[in-house]
Scaffold this motif. Structure first.
Motif, mmCIF file in Angstrom:
data_model
loop_
_atom_site.group_PDB
_atom_site.id
_atom_site.type_symbol
_atom_site.label_atom_id
_atom_site.label_comp_id
_atom_site.label_asym_id
_atom_site.label_seq_id
_atom_site.Cartn_x
_atom_site.Cartn_y
_atom_site.Cartn_z
ATOM 1 N N THR A 27 0.832 -1.211 0.000
ATOM 2 C CA THR A 27 0.000 0.000 0.000
ATOM 3 C C THR A 27 0.859 1.251 0.000
ATOM 4 O O THR A 27 0.574 2.223 -0.722
ATOM 5 C CB THR A 27 -0.958 0.002 1.204
ATOM 6 N N GLN A 31 1.398 4.431 -2.846
ATOM 7 C CA GLN A 31 1.225 5.834 -2.439
ATOM 8 C C GLN A 31 2.585 6.541 -2.465
ATOM 9 O O GLN A 31 2.904 7.325 -1.565
ATOM 10 C CB GLN A 31 0.609 5.905 -1.035
ATOM 11 N N LYS A 300 -6.808 -7.311 -1.976
ATOM 12 C CA LYS A 300 -6.998 -5.890 -2.231
ATOM 13 C C LYS A 300 -8.130 -5.657 -3.227
ATOM 14 O O LYS A 300 -8.232 -6.328 -4.254
ATOM 15 C CB LYS A 300 -5.706 -5.276 -2.765
ATOM 16 N N GLY A 301 -8.992 -4.688 -2.904
ATOM 17 C CA GLY A 301 -10.020 -4.249 -3.839
ATOM 18 C C GLY A 301 -11.375 -4.906 -3.677
ATOM 19 O O GLY A 301 -12.310 -4.567 -4.421
ATOM 20 N N SER A 325 -17.279 3.468 -2.436
ATOM 21 C CA SER A 325 -16.039 3.530 -3.215
ATOM 22 C C SER A 325 -15.426 2.148 -3.291
ATOM 23 O O SER A 325 -15.571 1.338 -2.367
ATOM 24 C CB SER A 325 -15.045 4.496 -2.567
ATOM 25 N N PHE A 326 -14.718 1.872 -4.390
ATOM 26 C CA PHE A 326 -13.937 0.647 -4.492
ATOM 27 C C PHE A 326 -12.567 0.800 -3.834
ATOM 28 O O PHE A 326 -11.840 -0.186 -3.683
ATOM 29 C CB PHE A 326 -13.749 0.259 -5.966
ATOM 30 N N GLU A 327 -12.205 2.010 -3.457
ATOM 31 C CA GLU A 327 -10.898 2.236 -2.849
ATOM 32 C C GLU A 327 -10.817 1.501 -1.524
ATOM 33 O O GLU A 327 -11.717 1.618 -0.683
ATOM 34 C CB GLU A 327 -10.658 3.733 -2.651
ATOM 35 N N ASP A 328 -9.740 0.744 -1.317
ATOM 36 C CA ASP A 328 -9.662 -0.093 -0.120
ATOM 37 C C ASP A 328 -9.379 0.740 1.121
ATOM 38 O O ASP A 328 -8.812 1.848 1.054
ATOM 39 C CB ASP A 328 -8.606 -1.175 -0.293
ATOM 40 N N THR A 331 -5.754 1.977 1.972
ATOM 41 C CA THR A 331 -5.304 3.121 1.173
ATOM 42 C C THR A 331 -5.896 4.410 1.710
ATOM 43 O O THR A 331 -5.186 5.418 1.876
ATOM 44 C CB THR A 331 -5.714 2.933 -0.303
ATOM 45 N N VAL A 332 -7.190 4.393 2.013
ATOM 46 C CA VAL A 332 -7.847 5.595 2.544
ATOM 47 C C VAL A 332 -7.259 5.960 3.904
ATOM 48 O O VAL A 332 -7.046 7.141 4.215
ATOM 49 C CB VAL A 332 -9.364 5.380 2.644
ATOM 50 N N LYS A 335 -3.999 7.734 3.347
ATOM 51 C CA LYS A 335 -4.250 9.085 2.851
ATOM 52 C C LYS A 335 -4.693 10.004 3.981
ATOM 53 O O LYS A 335 -4.263 11.167 4.067
ATOM 54 C CB LYS A 335 -5.308 9.057 1.744
#
Length: 374
Positions: A27, A31, A300-301, A325-328, A331-332, A335
Motif C-alpha cells: 500500500t 502511495q 486488495k479491492g 467507493s472501491f478504494e480499499d 489506502t484511505v 491518505k
C-alpha cells in the motif's frame, strides 16, 4: 503563486512480518507520491534481507533503535508484536518521530496511558492507530449516513466470524514469506513483556490461561469490531454478559438512544477452519435495517458494501445496496494519516481513542470474572 508541492514522508518500518508484507508495504508503494520507505527492521535477519530486496528499501537492520533514530525517518510504523508496542512507540516519540501503530495500541490501560503521556510530552498529535475498517468509505459515508436516519435503534449486532488468515494470504498475490531465525533470548523477552502487560490488564489478579487468550483475542480481531461499534454507536452504558469459549467469544452491551430508550448490542466473534470472512455491523430500527459487510482485507479491492432494508411509504419491503467507493480501507487510512501528519488535520484514531477500547475490554474482563464468582 503556485501551490507548494506536498512533502513526501519518509517511513521506517519496525516489524516486517505478514501484515507488513501483505498490507502495508504494498500500500505504501502505491502511495509513492505521499510516502517512501527508507528503513526496515525485524528480529529475523532473513526476513529483512528478503523484504528489503523485494521492496527496494535502502536500509535494513535487526536493531529497532537504528530505525527509530535514523534522520531519514519521519514516521515509524510499529508492526511488531503487541508486547513491544509500548516501548517502541515511546522510543519513537522521544526521538521526535510520528508514529503509526497497528491496533491494538497495547494490551493494558496503564500501558496505553504511558504512551499518551509520552505523546503529550512530545508535543501531542503524533500517534495514529491503525483501525482501517473505520476509514472504509462505505462506513464513513453510506453506513453512518443511513444509521443517522433511524429515529430509534431497537437492536444492533456486531459479527466477525472468519477462517484462518493463511487461506486469504495465500491467495493475496503478495507471496509473503515467513522465516524463523530468531535470536536467542527473543522469546523470553516477549514473554516477560506479555506477563507484565497481562498483570496490568487484570489489575494484579492472577490471570487464567483463558483470560490471557481472551485478552489476546480482543486485542487482535476484537478491536476491529469493538472500535467500529464505538464510532457508530458510542461507548456502551454497561456490559450485560460475556462468554469466552476459545475460539469463540460473545458479549451483550447495554446502550441508550439519544431519547433515553434502551437497546442491546450483541457481539459474536471467532476463528475456525472454514475459509470465509463473515464480518458485519447491523443496526435495526422500527422501519429500517442498515448493515455494513466487510470482506477480507488481505485481498486488495474487494468491495465493502452497505445493505439497507426498509419499509417504504407504500408499505412495501425494499432493499438496496450502497458502495461508496472501491478504494480499499488501508489506502484511505494512509491518505488520511498523511493529512494528519503533513497538514495538521486531527487524528480520528488517536491514542486517546484507542484507550477507550482497552477500557471496554476491562469491563468485559470484569464481567467474566463476576459471572464466574471470582
Amino acid at each position: 503563486m503556485p501551490d507548494q508541492p506536498c512533502p513526501i514522508l519518509r517511513v521506517g518500518i519496525v516489524g516486517a512480518g505478514e501484515v507488513a508484507q501483505v498490507i502495508h508495504l504494498p500500500t505504501l508503494a502505491l502511495q509513492a507520491h505521499l510516502y517512501t520507505v527508507t528503513a526496515i527492521c525485524d528480529v529475523s535477519q532473513q526476513t529483512i534481507d528478503h523484504v528489503a530486496a523485494k521492496f527496494r528499501i535502502p536500509y535494513k537492520t535487526t536493531n529497532p533503535s537504528e530505525v527509530i533514530n535514523r534522520p531519514e525517518v519521519d514516521i515509524v510504523f510499529i508492526l511488531a508484536a503487541d508486547e513491544f508496542h509500548e516501548t517502541l512507540c515511546i522510543s519513537a516519540l522521544e526521538a521526535g518521530k510520528r508514529v503509526f501503530i497497528e491496533k491494538p495500541i497495547s494490551l493494558s490501560i496503564l500501558s496505553t496511558k504511558r504512551i499518551i503521556a509520552a505523546e503529550k510530552a512530545a508535543g501531542g498529535a503524533k500517534v495514529f492507530v491503525g483501525y482501517m475498517r473505520r476509514y472504509a468509505p462505505s462506513f464513513t459515508a453510506a453506513f453512518l449516513r443511513e444509521v443517522a436516519t433511524i429515529p430509534k435503534i431497537l437492536y444492533a449486532r456486531s459479527r466477525d466470524i472468519v477462517g484462518p488468515n493463511a487461506h486469504f494470504v495465500g491467495q493475496s498475490g503478495t507471496s509473503a514469506l515467513k522465516f524463523h531465525d530468531f535470536p536467542p533470548g527473543s522469546g523470553e523477552e516477549r514473554k516477560k513483556n506479555l506477563d507484565a502487560l497481562i498483570e496490568e490488564a487484570f489489575h494484579g489478579e492472577k490471570a487464567t490461561e483463558r483470560d490471557v487468550k481472551y485478552c489476546r483475542f480482543l486485542g487482535s480481531l476484537g478491536s476491529h469490531d469493538l472500535s467500529l461499534m464505538r464510532e457508530a454507536l458510542g461507548f456502551p452504558e454497561s456490559v450485560a454478559g460475556v462468554s469466552a469459549n476459545e475460539p469463540f467469544y460473545t458479549a451483550i452491551f447495554n446502550y441508550k438512544n439519544k431519547t433515553g430508550e434502551p437497546f442491546a448490542v450483541t457481539y459474536e466473534s471467532g476463528i475456525d477452519d472454514v475459509p470465509r470472512f463473515d464480518a458485519s455491523l447491523t443496526v435495526y430500527g422500527e422501519k429500517k435495517t442498515v448493515s455494513i459487510q466487510y470482506n477480507t482485507p488481505y485481498i486488495k479491492g474487494l468491495p465493502i458494501v452497505v445493505k439497507v432494508d426498509e419499509l417504504n411509504k407504500q408499505s412495501e419491503a425494499t432493499s438496496r445496496e450502497v458502495l461508496s467507493s472501491f478504494e480499499d480501507a488501508y489506502t484511505v487510512e494512509l491518505k488520511d494519516m498523511y493529512t494528519c501528519f503533513a497538514l495538521g488535520h486531527p487524528i480520528k484514531t488517536s491514542a486517546e481513542d484507542a484507550c477507550r477500547d482497552l477500557e471496554l475490554f476491562d469491563l468485559m474482563y470484569k464481567q467474566l470474572a463476576k459471572q464466574e464468582g471470582r
